[in-house]
Design a protein around this motif. Structure first.
Motif, PDB file in Angstrom:
ATOM      1  N   SER A 115     -34.650  10.137  50.531  1.00 50.88           N
ATOM      2  CA  SER A 115     -35.612  11.173  50.104  1.00 50.88           C
ATOM      3  C   SER A 115     -35.536  11.259  48.531  1.00 50.88           C
ATOM      4  CB  SER A 115     -35.103  12.838  50.389  1.00 50.88           C
ATOM      5  OG  SER A 115     -34.907  12.565  51.777  1.00 50.88           O
ATOM      6  N   ASP A 116     -34.746  11.164  47.844  1.00 49.37           N
ATOM      7  CA  ASP A 116     -34.639  11.401  46.347  1.00 49.37           C
ATOM      8  C   ASP A 116     -35.498  10.260  45.649  1.00 49.37           C
ATOM      9  OD1 ASP A 116     -33.003  13.622  46.464  1.00 49.37           O
ATOM     10  OD2 ASP A 116     -31.118  12.674  46.009  1.00 49.37           O
ATOM     11  N   GLU A 118     -37.874   8.311  47.086  1.00 48.48           N
ATOM     12  CA  GLU A 118     -39.390   8.629  47.583  1.00 48.48           C
ATOM     13  C   GLU A 118     -39.929   9.687  46.361  1.00 48.48           C
ATOM     14  OE1 GLU A 118     -39.101   7.751  52.342  1.00 48.48           O
ATOM     15  OE2 GLU A 118     -39.044   9.960  51.504  1.00 48.48           O
ATOM     16  N   THR A 119     -39.181  10.741  46.218  1.00 50.31           N
ATOM     17  CA  THR A 119     -39.673  11.429  45.097  1.00 50.31           C
ATOM     18  C   THR A 119     -39.862  10.992  43.730  1.00 50.31           C
ATOM     19  OG1 THR A 119     -38.671  13.433  46.295  1.00 50.31           O
ATOM     20  CG2 THR A 119     -39.392  13.896  44.127  1.00 50.31           C
ATOM     21  N   ALA A 122     -42.832   8.727  43.913  1.00 48.74           N
ATOM     22  CA  ALA A 122     -44.057   9.581  43.652  1.00 48.74           C
ATOM     23  C   ALA A 122     -44.313  10.334  42.133  1.00 48.74           C
ATOM     24  CB  ALA A 122     -44.075  10.931  44.486  1.00 48.74           C
TER      25      ALA A 122
END
Length: 414
Positions: A115-116, A118-119, A122
């Motif tokens: 998650s971290d 992927e952020t 982005a």
């Protein structure tokens, strides 16, 4: 002083008193001799001549292939500790990442929560888009300044400022692209991939556990082949042509299980190189043997475990025109007893072995006189020149009353 004038009757009395006890003793001795049985001493038997007896074997010249036997332990040729290159919580562990499980190259063994990352990817992509927009605007401004400078509408300094802004925007785009690549790489690293076809030796991580950068996750080893480190002594090296260079011929090695004595479990390998450095304590040279497909995934042979002790048999040189003496016929490591073929007399002698193993002792042909037989039966003493009776070879069948069982069967049938 005795009176010489004593009467003769007194002398006779004295003599009579002396003769009476002497007569009694003489009569008693005579009676004892008459009543006592004479003890006859048995005659000593004549000493029997003991003739030494032994079985014999022919002594022949042979070509003897030397086989070196040594003990070692199976080792992996590639043992790796998997580590995490990014930090985060362990989100998934593959069933292939359990102790003893097999895996293939490229399999995802452990996955960190992405998650971290992927952020972060982005954000990096957004910064790249912004940098590209700034670069587009800077190029338009530069082109406009270049057109106006021809009509002297703007100064040359303004043009140079516009060019510098365009160059700065290009640098910002390159930096943003690098950040995107790094973010993609970090996201990719959340999946720990198998570096080769292998097997798990140990597992050090669990789901939900926080893994830091360079945290060990477990140990894995390659299964395409294993290596065995074989100690070779100085005496054994004389009979081996060990490979020293990559183009040297490889030596065949046969392995048996060092725990189970059964010959059912056997593997074949090759010595591919030597370490080139003698052991400081034993002065042994270690040769490295390679065994392909140790777990039998292709050959369907029994698996060869890591850490398993094995007994290696290495094919050495062939000794030509030598004599192979049975180990049981060699006494005190260097003594044999020969028998003259015609005279049937003993000849004990010492030998100088060229090679010895558990079955045979190898000597040169010149060390054994011609026309001799080898005594194989243990004897308490073997004087030189003593006559010997040769025990004939055992016949087939069991002796029954002077005939073999085969003869007894024939007589029964008749």
């Amino acid at each position: 002083m005795a009176d010489s004038s004593a009467p003769p009757s007194s002398w006779a009395g004295i003599l009579l008193r002396l003769l009476i006890p002497c007569g009694i003793l003489a009569a008693g001795w005579y009676g004892f001799q008459l009543l006592a049985d004479k003890i006859e001493k048995p005659k000593r038997p004549e000493a029997k001549k003991v003739l030494l007896r032994s079985r014999v074997e022919e002594i022949n010249l042979v070509d003897y292939p030397v086989v070196i036997k040594t003990h070692a332990v199976v080792q992996p040729h590639n043992l790796v500790t998997l580590t995490s290159q990014v930090s985060g919580t362990v989100a998934h562990i593959s069933p292939a990442f359990e102790v003893g499980a097999y895996f293939n190259q490229g399999d995802v063994l452990v996955e960190i929560d992405p998650s971290d990352y992927e952020t972060a990817l982005a954000i990096a992509e957004s910064e790249l888009d912004a940098a590209k927009s700034e670069l587009k605007l800077a190029r338009l401004v530069e082109e406009r300044k270049l057109r106006l400078v021809e009509s002297n509408a703007v100064s040359q300094g303004e043009v140079e400022t516009a060019s510098a802004s365009r160059e700065q925007s290009e640098a910002n785009v390159s930096l943003a692209e690098t950040k995107v690549q790094q973010a993609k790489l970090n996201l990719k690293r959340t999946k720990i991939l198998a570096p080769f076809d292998g097997r798990v030796m140990s597992k050090l991580i669990g789901i939900g556990q926080l893994a830091g950068t360079n945290s060990p996750l477990g140990d894995v080893f390659a299964i395409d082949y294993v290596e065995v480190r074989l100690p070779i002594s100085g005496e054994q090296r004389e009979f081996l042509d060990l490979p020293e260079f990559s183009d040297d011929a490889e030596l065949m090695v046969h392995f048996r299980d060092g725990i189970l004595s059964s010959d059912k479990f056997a593997w074949s390998g090759k010595i591919v190189r030597t370490e080139g450095v003698l052991d400081e304590n034993s002065r042994d040279l270690f040769a490295i043997a390679r065994i392909d497909d140790p777990f039998g995934r292709k050959s369907e042979k029994p698996p060869l475990r890591i850490g398993q002790p094995v007994i290696a048999s290495i094919e050495g040189r062939v000794l030509h025109d030598v004599i192979a003496l049975p180990r049981s016929a060699v006494r005190q490591l260097d003594q044999v007893v020969l028998v003259h073929r015609q005279e049937k007399t003993l000849l004990p002698m010492k030998i100088d072995a060229l090679w010895a193993d558990a079955e045979n002792v190898i000597v040169s042909a010149a060390s054994i006189p011609q026309g001799m037989l080898l005594a194989t039966t243990p004897m308490p003493f073997t004087p030189k020149g003593a006559k010997i009776e040769i025990i004939p070879p055992a016949t087939q069948g069991i002796s029954i009353a002077g005939s073999t069982t085969q003869d007894a069967d024939k007589s029964t049938t008749n």
